[in-house]
Scaffold this active site. Structure first.
Site, PDB file in Angstrom:
ATOM      1  N   HIS A   1       0.787  -1.181  -0.010  1.00  0.00           N
ATOM      2  CA  HIS A   1      -0.085   0.036  -0.010  1.00  0.00           C
ATOM      3  C   HIS A   1       0.751   1.097   0.135  1.00  0.00           C
ATOM      4  CE1 HIS A   1      -3.156   2.765   0.914  1.00  0.00           C
ATOM      5  NE2 HIS A   1      -4.013   1.796   0.789  1.00  0.00           N
TER       6      HIS A   1
ATOM      7  N   ARG B   1      -2.257   0.908  -7.710  1.00  0.00           N
ATOM      8  CA  ARG B   1      -1.591   1.065  -6.338  1.00  0.00           C
ATOM      9  C   ARG B   1      -0.280   0.490  -6.414  1.00  0.00           C
ATOM     10  NH1 ARG B   1      -5.028  -2.080  -1.658  1.00  0.00           N
ATOM     11  NH2 ARG B   1      -6.329  -0.343  -1.960  1.00  0.00           N
TER      12      ARG B   1
END
Ligand SMILES: Cc1cc2nc3c(=O)[nH]c(=O)nc-3n(C[C@H](O)[C@H](O)[C@H](O)COP(=O)(O)OP(=O)(O)OC[C@H]3O[C@@H](n4cnc5c(N)ncnc54)[C@H](O)[C@@H]3O)c2cc1C
Length: 513
Positions: free
Chosen positions: A232, A278
């Site tokens: 992340h 991402r």
């Protein structure tokens, strides 16, 4: 089935997948094993976004499946994605009937959120950004009401026990006081969560170290897609372990990624800037920090004073560390967040070992490919438990045969020193993390093997085994795809467009595990 000795099934994991499996198996007699109290130290409880399900008027399971396939960078099993998307609306209704209070637009409609790479609004939410806490609250309450579920809270699963025909016969566990016990049952379900705890920076509970993968591998189960670890890009960069997550939605609302000088770090990297996929954003954040610069998420102009109202969970996390996102940029770092790979299972959650199942994040169903579509992971955790329960019932409580092995009956080795854990996790972040190459992966495999040899405790051994298996899988995939970035093989290679499967024996032969 109740004339069988012991239990009808053993479930390992006090997160959403494990608890729902125990509930779906009712009224069978179930042992539910979890490290801590149910729901504690689980990724499930920390989920912020929601569960993906095509329940909107403009949506369909076919669209949901198509988005899932597109996100997975060529490796999603279409049949599996289609079945998951088709089962999603029913699964939402089933858990709503457990007492989960989803956010609603009106009596007939859920209030749906939208997330990156979803072509429709289809994220079912609860409490704004607190879906996980609500799911866990309702599920823990339901489990505690079922007398047929015997809870082993504080128990650590050690190994699956097989009978002479290599079918599950039970499971060994270690209690907090150090004693071990063998539970007997013809079926075992591993729902042990992710692997973020193997990395120096993670958004997962630090105990998420993939023990289920190690347990399954020792029992002979096939593993799949281990090289695909999603990072992340925006974990809060503060002295905390694990790190609080700053949800993608903050960038969705216009917050900018900048360096110390206030320069936009995504400029010239991807046309979608902060809203690039991402893995692209995580890679950029990682690269800038590798250059010795810090990275910040600046929400002052885009969100400003409405931050506490719009992102209460993120705001509270920032305030705990004295950061006020209304008036200052938020420091961020890329952190291990989700494992696409794990124990290979079929549509019923079955592994290749008789009576052994896996679900939730530890399972590799084929639905995520090389990159997970956001909010499909909670979905798997609510869909597969029902399928597994049906299969266990259909198996009809096979008699447990003579046992061929029980393991770990001896006393536990001394726990590994904090320095060994620190080294394992730093090694993984540096060399088996966001960017990889052959020489660094070989170096990591050698270091992990040496660390495992010096630290024989069960927990460390399991962690080092899983870490080495991830490094091994990353070595084998000589291309860059989805979350797996090889600096020495920077492009996608069509010859590599297949899922990867391996066993503990493969990696042991190669000398990497
Ligand atoms: C901060 C954060 C936000 C997220 N947000 C979302 C989101 O919005 N939507 C979404 O779809 N996904 C989200 N995810 C991912 C999702 O939460 C997880 O994939 C999912 O909850 C996994 O559930 P699980 O039951 O498989 O594992 P967990 O919830 O992690 O539970 C694993 C359980 O297994 C136990 N355990 C492990 N090993 C052993 C052992 N050897 N013996 C006994 N017990 C053991 C653990 O103690 C724990 O109880 C998020 C993840 C994080 C970290």
């Amino acid at each position: 089935m109740n004339d069988q000795p012991g239990f009808d099934a053993i479930v390992v994991g006090g997160g959403l997948a494990g608890m729902l499996t125990a509930l779906e198996l009712q009224p069978l007699r179930v042992a539910l094993v979890s490290y801590g109290r149910l729901g504690e130290s689980t990724s499930s409880a920390w989920a912020q976004g929601g569960i993906a399900a095509a329940v909107g008027d403009d949506d369909s399971p076919a669209l949901h499946a198509a988005d899932t396939v597109a996100a997975g960078a060529g490796l999603v099993e279409r049949r599996v994605a289609a079945r998951l998307a088709a089962d999603a609306p029913g699964a939402i209704e089933r858990i709503a009937s457990l007492g989960v209070r989803f956010d609603r637009a009106d009596a007939a409609h859920y209030a749906l959120g939208r997330e990156a790479a979803h072509s429709r609004r289809r994220i079912v939410r609860a409490g704004g950004d607190a879906i996980g806490a609500e799911l866990v609250r309702a599920t823990v309450a339901a489990v505690r009401e079922r007398a047929a579920i015997e809870r082993f809270e504080g128990g650590r699963a050690l190994d699956v026990v097989l009978d002479d025909s290599r079918h599950v016969a039970g499971l060994t566990l270690r209690h907090v006081d150090g004693t071990t016990e063998m539970l007997v049952a013809p079926a075992a379900v591993l729902a042990t969560g992710g692997i973020g705890g193997l990395y120096r920076f993670t958004t997962n509970p630090t105990l998420s170290r993939g023990t289920g993968i190690a347990i399954a591998a020792r029992a002979g189960a096939r593993l799949a897609d281990l090289e695909f670890v999603q990072f992340h890009p925006t974990a809060l960069d503060v002295p905390s372990d694990p790190l609080p997550l700053i949800s993608e939605a903050v960038r969705g609302e216009g917050a900018l990624l900048v360096d110390e000088a206030g320069e936009r770090i995504m400029a010239g990297v991807d046309a979608a800037l902060e809203l690039a996929p991402r893995d692209v954003v995580a890679r950029r954040v990682f690269a800038v920090r590798q250059q010795g610069r810090r990275v910040f998420l600046d929400a002052r102009a885009a969100i400003g004073d409405s931050f506490p109202l719009r992102f209460p969970t993120v705001f509270a996390a920032c305030r705990r560390f004295g950061i006020d996102p209304r008036s200052e940029p938020i420091p961020v770092v890329a952190a291990a967040h989700y494992h696409m790979g794990g124990i290979a299972v079929d549509l019923q959650g079955r592994t290749n070992v008789g009576g052994l199942y896996a679900c939730g994040e530890v399972a590799a169903t084929g639905v995520h490919g090389a990159n997970r579509l956001a909010s499909n992971s909670l979905l798997e955790s609510v869909v597969y438990p029902e399928r597994i329960a049906r299969d266990v019932r259909a198996a009809g409580g096979r008699r447990v045969g003579p046992l061929s092995r029980t393991r770990n009956e001896a006393g536990a080795a001394a726990p590994a020193a904090a320095a060994a854990w620190e080294e394992l996790r730093s090694e993984m972040y540096r060399n088996v993390g966001v960017e990889r190459d052959e020489s660094r992966l070989f170096a990591a495999a050698a270091r992990l093997a040496a660390l495992a040899a010096d630290n024989p405790s069960e927990e460390f051994r399991d962690a080092a085994t899983v870490a080495a298996l991830i490094a091994h899988a990353a070595l084998l995939r000589r291309e860059s795809r989805g979350s797996h970035i090889r600096l020495d093989y920077p492009g996608r290679d069509d010859a590599e467009r297949h899922r990867s499967f391996l066993s503990l024996a493969d990696a042991t032969l190669a000398g990497t595990a």
